[in-house]
Design an enzyme around this catalytic site. Sequence first.
Site, PDB file in Angstrom:
ATOM      1  N   MET A   9      52.888  22.294 122.664  1.00  0.00           N
ATOM      2  CA  MET A   9      51.677  21.558 122.276  1.00  0.00           C
ATOM      3  C   MET A   9      50.464  22.443 122.478  1.00  0.00           C
ATOM      4  O   MET A   9      50.003  22.640 123.604  1.00  0.00           O
ATOM      5  CB  MET A   9      51.562  20.264 123.092  1.00  0.00           C
ATOM      6  CG  MET A   9      52.590  19.217 122.713  1.00  0.00           C
ATOM      7  SD  MET A   9      52.492  17.757 123.769  1.00  0.00           S
ATOM      8  CE  MET A   9      53.441  18.320 125.194  1.00  0.00           C
ATOM      9  N   GLU A  10      49.967  22.987 121.402  1.00  0.00           N
ATOM     10  CA  GLU A  10      48.814  23.874 121.456  1.00  0.00           C
ATOM     11  C   GLU A  10      47.614  23.139 122.045  1.00  0.00           C
ATOM     12  O   GLU A  10      47.240  22.059 121.597  1.00  0.00           O
ATOM     13  CB  GLU A  10      48.484  24.371 120.047  1.00  0.00           C
ATOM     14  CG  GLU A  10      47.322  25.319 119.963  1.00  0.00           C
ATOM     15  CD  GLU A  10      47.622  26.694 120.527  1.00  0.00           C
ATOM     16  OE1 GLU A  10      46.670  27.478 120.692  1.00  0.00           O
ATOM     17  OE2 GLU A  10      48.801  26.990 120.808  1.00  0.00           O
ATOM     18  N   CYS A  99      53.483  23.294 112.646  1.00  0.00           N
ATOM     19  CA  CYS A  99      52.083  23.108 113.043  1.00  0.00           C
ATOM     20  C   CYS A  99      51.238  22.637 111.859  1.00  0.00           C
ATOM     21  O   CYS A  99      51.200  23.298 110.818  1.00  0.00           O
ATOM     22  CB  CYS A  99      51.518  24.402 113.605  1.00  0.00           C
ATOM     23  SG  CYS A  99      49.794  24.240 114.125  1.00  0.00           S
ATOM     24  N   LYS A 140      61.596  24.700 114.648  1.00  0.00           N
ATOM     25  CA  LYS A 140      60.996  23.362 114.695  1.00  0.00           C
ATOM     26  C   LYS A 140      60.224  23.140 113.393  1.00  0.00           C
ATOM     27  O   LYS A 140      59.411  23.974 113.004  1.00  0.00           O
ATOM     28  CB  LYS A 140      60.069  23.226 115.900  1.00  0.00           C
ATOM     29  CG  LYS A 140      59.540  21.822 116.142  1.00  0.00           C
ATOM     30  CD  LYS A 140      58.784  21.753 117.473  1.00  0.00           C
ATOM     31  CE  LYS A 140      58.437  20.312 117.838  1.00  0.00           C
ATOM     32  NZ  LYS A 140      57.377  19.746 116.980  1.00  0.00           N
ATOM     33  N   ASN A 200      61.960  14.436 117.208  1.00  0.00           N
ATOM     34  CA  ASN A 200      60.657  14.563 117.865  1.00  0.00           C
ATOM     35  C   ASN A 200      59.651  13.693 117.117  1.00  0.00           C
ATOM     36  O   ASN A 200      59.707  13.567 115.910  1.00  0.00           O
ATOM     37  CB  ASN A 200      60.240  16.040 117.843  1.00  0.00           C
ATOM     38  CG  ASN A 200      58.825  16.299 118.305  1.00  0.00           C
ATOM     39  OD1 ASN A 200      58.037  16.926 117.609  1.00  0.00           O
ATOM     40  ND2 ASN A 200      58.470  15.826 119.484  1.00  0.00           N
ATOM     41  N   GLY A 201      58.720  13.102 117.891  1.00  0.00           N
ATOM     42  CA  GLY A 201      57.621  12.375 117.273  1.00  0.00           C
ATOM     43  C   GLY A 201      57.491  10.934 117.701  1.00  0.00           C
ATOM     44  O   GLY A 201      58.416  10.139 117.527  1.00  0.00           O
ATOM     45  N   GLY A 224      56.558  15.014 123.094  1.00  0.00           N
ATOM     46  CA  GLY A 224      55.290  15.699 122.914  1.00  0.00           C
ATOM     47  C   GLY A 224      54.212  15.038 123.739  1.00  0.00           C
ATOM     48  O   GLY A 224      54.248  15.053 124.972  1.00  0.00           O
ATOM     49  N   ARG A 225      53.242  14.393 123.054  1.00  0.00           N
ATOM     50  CA  ARG A 225      52.138  13.760 123.786  1.00  0.00           C
ATOM     51  C   ARG A 225      52.623  12.675 124.737  1.00  0.00           C
ATOM     52  O   ARG A 225      51.991  12.402 125.759  1.00  0.00           O
ATOM     53  CB  ARG A 225      51.129  13.198 122.795  1.00  0.00           C
ATOM     54  CG  ARG A 225      50.360  14.278 122.023  1.00  0.00           C
ATOM     55  CD  ARG A 225      49.567  13.674 120.875  1.00  0.00           C
ATOM     56  NE  ARG A 225      50.451  12.989 119.947  1.00  0.00           N
ATOM     57  CZ  ARG A 225      50.110  11.952 119.180  1.00  0.00           C
ATOM     58  NH1 ARG A 225      48.883  11.478 119.242  1.00  0.00           N
ATOM     59  NH2 ARG A 225      50.971  11.401 118.356  1.00  0.00           N
TER      60      ARG A 225
END
Length: 323
Positions: A9-10, A99, A140, A200-201, A224-225
């Site tokens: 996660m940038e 991304c 990914k 993912n997501g 992720g988040r």
Amino acid sequence: MSRILLAPMEGLADPLMRNVLTAVGGYDWGICEFIRVTESVLPNRTFLRTCPELHNGSRTEAGTPMRVQLLGSDPHFMAANARRLVKHRPAGVDINFGCPAPTVFRHRGGSALLGEPELLHDIVSAVRAMVPADIPFTAKMRLGIADSSLAVDCAQAIEAGGADELIVHGRTKVDGYKPPARWAQIDRVRAAVNIPIIANGEVWTVDDFRRCQQESGCADIMLGRGALADPLLPRKVRGEETGGWEELLPSVAAYWLGVRQRVLPVHAGGRIKQWLMLLRRHYPQAEALYQRLRPVKAAEDIDRLLIEVGVLDAGHDILPLAA
């Protein structure tokens, strides 16, 4: 047993946050923020700066393996950088085809390549030739740019190029991070390839985790988040007893102390506020703390407030980065 993975996660999961989250526990492995490859071979310090875990056997301080992600569109330079990267013996090499950031997209990186399955194949194939068989090699991707019509073609191209596994984020580039994530579309991709697929997501809760598994057909899930919003989520998924907000307080303290050592005081407050904004999704105490901190600008004032509310001990050694 399902594997639970920490997403790259940038701007969110930097080395400090990776240390904090993996110390809470529950992750099998993760991927660091991407390393941008253009028309050059990057110096060793770039790999080590982005993934300092390479100094520690490619593991976080808690021992969680951390893979290194490359982002770029030129097969030759992606391969040349992979050749240099593998000398550091990363826990794995990953390629970013997901991304959605406008700057990355404009420069033909990340999700911009999802309209070109042949190029995906060429990139994966070139990097595969440089990654020894004993180093895991993954990619990914998202479902596509504006729609998912090429999702299967992209996944098959990545498989044919030699990836060991594929992580699929259930959104397109245009979707950004807007809900919902289309987990059933991940299942369509999974059924069309023979390598393992990781979903993912939009996984924020244990219920989300289970529904994602069911709809995607994937046993393994990348967070992720949702990992930042509830650092205890991986252990909750595993059925472990957790201590709620009280258990997380030392992690909040550790994060702030780490920020104070690594970030200029003028920027430090924004970092902890960013994390609290995600934590408040699950923890009312995080919302209360965020509201207390929101008007506070100076890092030294945040130090005092965190001591006042009991997040930090008065005896904590705060070692601020010099301005």
